[in-house]
Design an enzyme around this catalytic site. Structure first.
Site, mmCIF file in Angstrom:
data_model
loop_
_atom_site.group_PDB
_atom_site.id
_atom_site.type_symbol
_atom_site.label_atom_id
_atom_site.label_comp_id
_atom_site.label_asym_id
_atom_site.label_seq_id
_atom_site.Cartn_x
_atom_site.Cartn_y
_atom_site.Cartn_z
ATOM 1 N N ARG A 2 4.883 -13.605 6.646
ATOM 2 C CA ARG A 2 4.778 -13.346 5.211
ATOM 3 C C ARG A 2 5.077 -11.878 4.911
ATOM 4 N NH1 ARG A 2 -1.042 -13.552 6.813
ATOM 5 N NH2 ARG A 2 -2.025 -11.588 6.177
ATOM 6 N N SER A 3 5.382 -11.626 3.647
ATOM 7 C CA SER A 3 5.634 -10.270 3.189
ATOM 8 C C SER A 3 4.497 -9.842 2.269
ATOM 9 C CB SER A 3 6.993 -10.200 2.478
ATOM 10 O OG SER A 3 7.358 -8.872 2.171
ATOM 11 N N GLN A 4 4.786 -8.931 1.351
ATOM 12 C CA GLN A 4 3.881 -8.496 0.304
ATOM 13 C C GLN A 4 4.736 -8.135 -0.901
ATOM 14 O OE1 GLN A 4 1.173 -5.361 1.727
ATOM 15 N NE2 GLN A 4 -0.538 -6.773 1.575
ATOM 16 N N ASP A 11 0.828 -1.209 0.000
ATOM 17 C CA ASP A 11 0.000 0.000 0.000
ATOM 18 C C ASP A 11 0.863 1.260 0.000
ATOM 19 O OD1 ASP A 11 -3.122 -0.719 1.342
ATOM 20 O OD2 ASP A 11 -1.561 -2.239 1.262
ATOM 21 N N ARG A 32 -4.514 -18.087 9.349
ATOM 22 C CA ARG A 32 -4.068 -16.715 9.585
ATOM 23 C C ARG A 32 -4.810 -16.160 10.816
ATOM 24 N NH1 ARG A 32 -6.339 -13.923 4.916
ATOM 25 N NH2 ARG A 32 -7.703 -15.749 4.922
ATOM 26 N N PRO A 33 -4.126 -15.637 11.811
ATOM 27 C CA PRO A 33 -4.805 -15.159 13.018
ATOM 28 C C PRO A 33 -5.868 -14.113 12.748
ATOM 29 C CG PRO A 33 -2.460 -15.394 13.426
ATOM 30 C CD PRO A 33 -2.646 -15.614 11.958
ATOM 31 N N ASN A 89 4.000 -8.224 5.847
ATOM 32 C CA ASN A 89 2.750 -7.806 5.212
ATOM 33 C C ASN A 89 2.247 -6.482 5.800
ATOM 34 O OD1 ASN A 89 -0.223 -9.693 4.344
ATOM 35 N ND2 ASN A 89 -0.099 -7.516 4.655
ATOM 36 N N ASP A 101 -5.687 -10.965 -2.356
ATOM 37 C CA ASP A 101 -6.373 -11.961 -1.535
ATOM 38 C C ASP A 101 -7.884 -11.721 -1.555
ATOM 39 O OD1 ASP A 101 -5.522 -9.591 -0.273
ATOM 40 O OD2 ASP A 101 -5.533 -10.476 1.714
ATOM 41 N N GLU A 149 -13.259 -11.142 2.127
ATOM 42 C CA GLU A 149 -13.362 -11.557 3.519
ATOM 43 C C GLU A 149 -13.900 -10.471 4.447
ATOM 44 O OE1 GLU A 149 -9.851 -14.841 4.011
ATOM 45 O OE2 GLU A 149 -9.286 -12.768 4.312
ATOM 46 N N GLU A 162 -11.519 1.676 -1.151
ATOM 47 C CA GLU A 162 -10.313 0.930 -1.516
ATOM 48 C C GLU A 162 -10.436 0.264 -2.880
ATOM 49 O OE1 GLU A 162 -9.499 -2.632 0.668
ATOM 50 O OE2 GLU A 162 -11.605 -3.181 0.834
#
Length: 645
Positions: A218-220, A173, A285-286, A209, A322, A555, A540
Site C-alpha cells: 500500500r501507499s499513502q 508525513d 497487516r503484519p 506507506n 487509520d 491502535e 503527534e
C-alpha cells in the site's frame, strides 16, 4: 539493482537488495515479516504490547536458519515461552540498523524566527528548530551478520523519522515535515528525503506507506510531487525538478492505473473517474496483525468477509486516517464493533482527489520548467476533468462543503471533517481561482467556513478530525496537525485571514502547552514546571477539548517526537508569527496575568471548553448542537455508481 513494478518485493540482506516477484496477497513474500506460520504464531502469542515491535527486528541469523529454528521448536504449535526464547535468540533490537546523523547544516537561528513577534513563541520556535538533529537517521547495515535480513527497505540518503514507534521514513508525513525543514534552512536534508522517496518509486513504481517490506502492499496520500513543488519554490532548482519529473510521472501513472473508479453522475449524463484508496490483500497487516485478525474473526466466521475486512483495514491505513468513521458503514455502531463495518474501498475520498488535482497541475508546470517534450499527457486536462468530477460527486451547494461519495450506498457521506474543506486549498492553490466555479472564493466559501469557526470556538485544543466520538484516533476529539495545516491553508487562500489566524493560534497553544506541561523549559525565559521529569514532548496529535493535552485512541499509545508536528509548527510560526501571542496554558503559571489578557484580545476561542465532553458529542448518538450543520445543510444524493473493484 532497480526493478520497477507493483509486484516487486524486497528484503535487505546486509547491504544487498534481493527482489522476487510473487502472486501472494500479502505485502511481500517474506515468511518472517509478511506472511506465514512464523509471523502468525509470534504475533498471536502477543509477546509485545505493539505488534510492530517484532516485525521491526532484524534477524541474527540468515532467514533459512531462522525458519529451521522455528520448525525445531514446534512451528505453529510452539508454546509462548518457546516463542519468546526463539525471538530472543534469532532476532536483534528493533532500530539497530539505524544511526543518528550529525546535522551540520542546521542553523541555530533560522530566518523564520524573525517573523515571530512574541518572545516566548520565538524562543519556543528556536527550541523546536533544534529538534531536527534528534530525528535524522541513516541506515547502517554493518550491524547485520552476513546473510541476515531486516524488514527495512534500503534507503541511500539520510532522512527524518516521525519519532516513537515510527522508526522509518513515512510517505505523507514527509510533506509536512519538509514544510518546517525548508524554513529551518535544511535544504540538503529536504533534498535527501525527497531523493529517497523518488528511489522507492524507481524501484517499486510507487511510494510505499513507509520504508518497510510489510508496507509494500500500500501507499499513502500521494504528496511526493507537492514535496518537489515546495522544494522548488524555496530553491528554484530547475535541474532537480527535471531529474525528478520522470519518476513523478511514473508515480502518477501508478495512481491512475490502480486507484481510479468509474462513477455515474447524479443526472445520469455520463460517467466520471475519481480516485480512492484500495489495497489488494487477504491477510492481516503484519505490523497490526493481532488487531486485524481478532477484528475479522470476531466479526464473522466467513473467510471471504474476513478477507474483505483485511483489505479494507489496509486501505484505511493507506489513507493515513487509520481509523475514522469516514471509512465505516455504520458510524454510530458501538466502539467495539465499529470496524466490523469498515468499507474503505467503497469510499471515494475528497482529499485524495484534491491532492491529485494539485499533483496534476504541478506536473503540468514541471513539464514546462523541465522544458520536456517527451510527455504526451495533458496533465492540465486531467486536472480539469478531476475538478469537474469532484463538483459533480462531492459538492453540496447549500453548505458549500465537499463530502466523500459512498459507492455501495450511491450517495454522499454526511460526515463533516477537514477533508470537506480541502478542495478550497487545492483549487485556490492552483492559481485558477473561481474560473469555472464562481462561488469558490465568495459567498459559498463564507458559508462553508462558517461551521469551522463555530466548531473551533468550542474546540480550544484544535479542530477535531470528525464530530463522531468513536474511540478511533482519526475522529473526535483528536485534532491532528496535518488537518490544522490544511484548514489554515484553505482559510488563507479564500481570504478568511482572521479564521486562519485563529486556527494558527489554537494550534500553537496546543503544541506549546503540551510541551510545557511535559517538562519543556527555555533557559532565561520559561522555567520548568515542578514535578515534571521529562524535557517536553512534541505529540503527534492533540485533544481538541483541552489546551495542551495529547490525543488518544486508535491502535497504539500516543507518540512523541514528532516530525510533522515540528514541521507544521515552524510553518505556522513563519506564516502567522507577526499575529500570534504567547500561549495560555490552563492549570499552569501561564494561565494568569498578561498572557491570559493577550489571548482574550486575540481570539474568540475560549481557553477551556464550556461544554462537557458528553454534551458535545455522544459516542453513540449523532451530534445536535448549534455549531454543527443542521439536517437542512446535510448533503444528500441519489446518484448511482458503477465500481471498478
Amino acid at each position: 539493482m532497480f526493478i520497477s513494478g507493483y509486484g516487486a518485493r524486497a528484503l535487505v540482506a546486509a547491504t544487498t537488495v534481493f527482489v522476487t516477484f510473487v502472486q501472494a496477497k500479502g505485502p511481500c513474500d517474506s515468511e518472517i515479516y509478511c506472511q506465514g506460520d512464523l509471523l502468525h504464531a509470534i504475533q498471536m502469542a502477543k509477546l509485545y504490547p505493539d505488534d510492530k515491535t517484532f516485525v521491526d527486528k532484524p534477524t541474527l541469523k540468515p532467514p533459512a536458519q531462522v525458519l529451521a529454528n522455528f520448525a525445531e521448536i514446534g512451528g505453529a504449535n510452539a508454546s509462548r515461552e518457546a516463542l519468546q526464547k526463539f525471538v530472543n535468540d534469532n532476532f536483534g533490537q528493533e532500530g539497530s540498523e539505524l544511526k543518528s546523523v550529525d546535522l551540520t547544516e542546521l542553523d541555530a537561528n533560522p530566518p523564520f524566527l524573525n517573523n515571530v513577534s512574541d518572545p516566548t513563541l520565538r524562543a519556543f520556535g528556536k527550541t523546536v528548530n533544534g529538534y531536527w538533529s534528534t530525528l535524522v537517521r541513516e541506515q547502517d547495515y554493518s550491524t547485520l551478520c552476513n546473510g541476515c535480513v531486516s524488514s527495512m527497505l534500503s534507503l541511500k540518503y539520510h532522512f527524518v523519522v516521525p519519532g516513537g514507534r515510527f522508526r522509518e521514513t513515512y510517505y505523507w508525513d514527509t510533506y509536512f515535515t519538509i514544510e518546517g525543514m525548508l524554513r529551518s534552512g535544511l535544504k540538503d536534508l529536504t533534498r535527501s528525503s525527497i531523493r529517497d522517496l523518488l528511489a522507492l518509486v524507481d524501484l517499486y513504481g510507487f511510494v510505499p506507506n513507509g520504508a518497510r517490506v510489510y508496507y509494500l502492499g500500500r501507499s499513502q496520500p500521494p504528496l511526493l510531487t507537492l514535496m518537489v513543488k515546495i522544494y522548488y519554490e524555496h530553491t528554484k532548482d530547475a535541474a532537480f525538478v527535471a531529474a525528478a519529473l520522470p519518476l513523478l510521472q511514473k508515480e502518477h501513472a501508478y495512481w491512475q492505473s490502480n486507484h481510479l473508479v468509474n462513477v455515474t453522475k447524479p443526472d445520469d449524463s455520463g460517467v466520471v473517474q475519481l480516485s480512492r484508496y484500495i489495497v489488494d490483500t487477504d491477510q492481516p497487516r503484519p505490523e497490526s496483525y493481532t488487531k486485524d485478525y481478532e477484528l475479522a474473526h470476531n466479526a464473522t466466521t466467513d473467510p471471504d468477509i474476513q478477507a474483505r475486512i483485511y483489505a479494507d483495514m489496509a486501505a484505511g491505513a493507506e489513507s493515513g486516517w487509520d481509523y475514522s468513521t469516514r471509512w465505516v458503514k455504520y458510524p454510530l455502531a458501538p466502539t467495539d464493533r465499529l470496524l466490523y463495518g469498515i468499507h474503505t474501498r467503497q469510499v471515494i475520498p475528497v482529499e485524495l482527489n484534491a491532492i491529485l488535482y494539485q499533483v496534476e497541475l504541478a506536473l503540468d508546470s514541471f513539464v514546462a520548467i523541465a522544458n520536456s517534450s517527451s510527455s504526451s499527457i495533458d496533465y492540465r486536462g486531467l486536472a480539469q476533468n478531476r475538478r469537474n468530477a469532484m463538483y459533480s460527486m462531492f459538492y453540496d451547494q447549500p453548505s458549500g462543503l465537499f463530502y466523500d461519495y459512498i459507492l455501495d450506498e450511491h450517495q454522499r457521506s454526511t460526515i463533516l471533517s477537514p477533508a470537506s474543506l480541502w478542495p478550497y486549498w487545492s483549487f485556490g492553490a492552483s492559481g485558477e481561482g473561481g474560473a469555472s466555479q464562481p462561488h469558490e472564493g465568495g459567498a459559498w466559501a463564507n458559508v462553508a467556513f462558517s461551521p469551522v469557526s463555530r466548531i473551533l470556538g468550542n474546540s480550544p485544543g484544535g479542530f477535531p478530525a470528525t464530530l463522531y466520538n468513536s474511540g478511533q484516533q482519526w475522529d473526535y476529539p483528536n485534532a491532528w496537525p496535518p488537518l490544522q495545516y490544511v484548514l489554515m491553508q484553505a482559510a488563507l487562500i479564500t481570504g478568511h485571514t482572521d479564521l486562519a489566524t485563529q486556527l494558527a493560534q489554537t494550534f500553537a497553544n496546543s503544541v506549546f502547552c503540551a510541551w510545557y506541561k511535559t517538562g519543556g523549559s527555555i533557559p532565561g525565559i520559561l522555567e520548568k514546571l515542578p514535578n515534571t521529569t521529562d524535557t517536553g514532548h512534541m505529540f503527534e496529535k492533540f485533544d481538541s477539548t483541552q489546551v495542551g493535552k495529547e490525543g488518544s485512541g486508535g491502535e497504539y499509545t500516543v507518540q512523541a517526537g514528532f516530525g510533522w508536528t515540528n514541521g507544521i509548527l515552524i510553518w505556522t510560526l513563519d506564516t502567522f508569527g507577526k499575529s500570534l501571542v504567547a500561549p495560555v496554558c490552563p492549570g499552569t503559571p501561564l494561565a494568569d496575568g498578561v498572557a491570559t489578557t493577550a489571548l482574550a484580545t486575540c481570539s474568540s476561542a475560549p481557553a477551556v471548553s464550556t461544554m462537557s465532553d458528553s454534551s458535545m458529542i455522544s459516542s453513540t448518538l449523532p451530534v445536535s448542537l448549534s455549531w454543527v450543520p443542521t439536517a437542512t445543510t446535510a448533503p444528500t444524493s441519489s446518484t448511482s455508481a458503477t465500481s471498478s473493484t
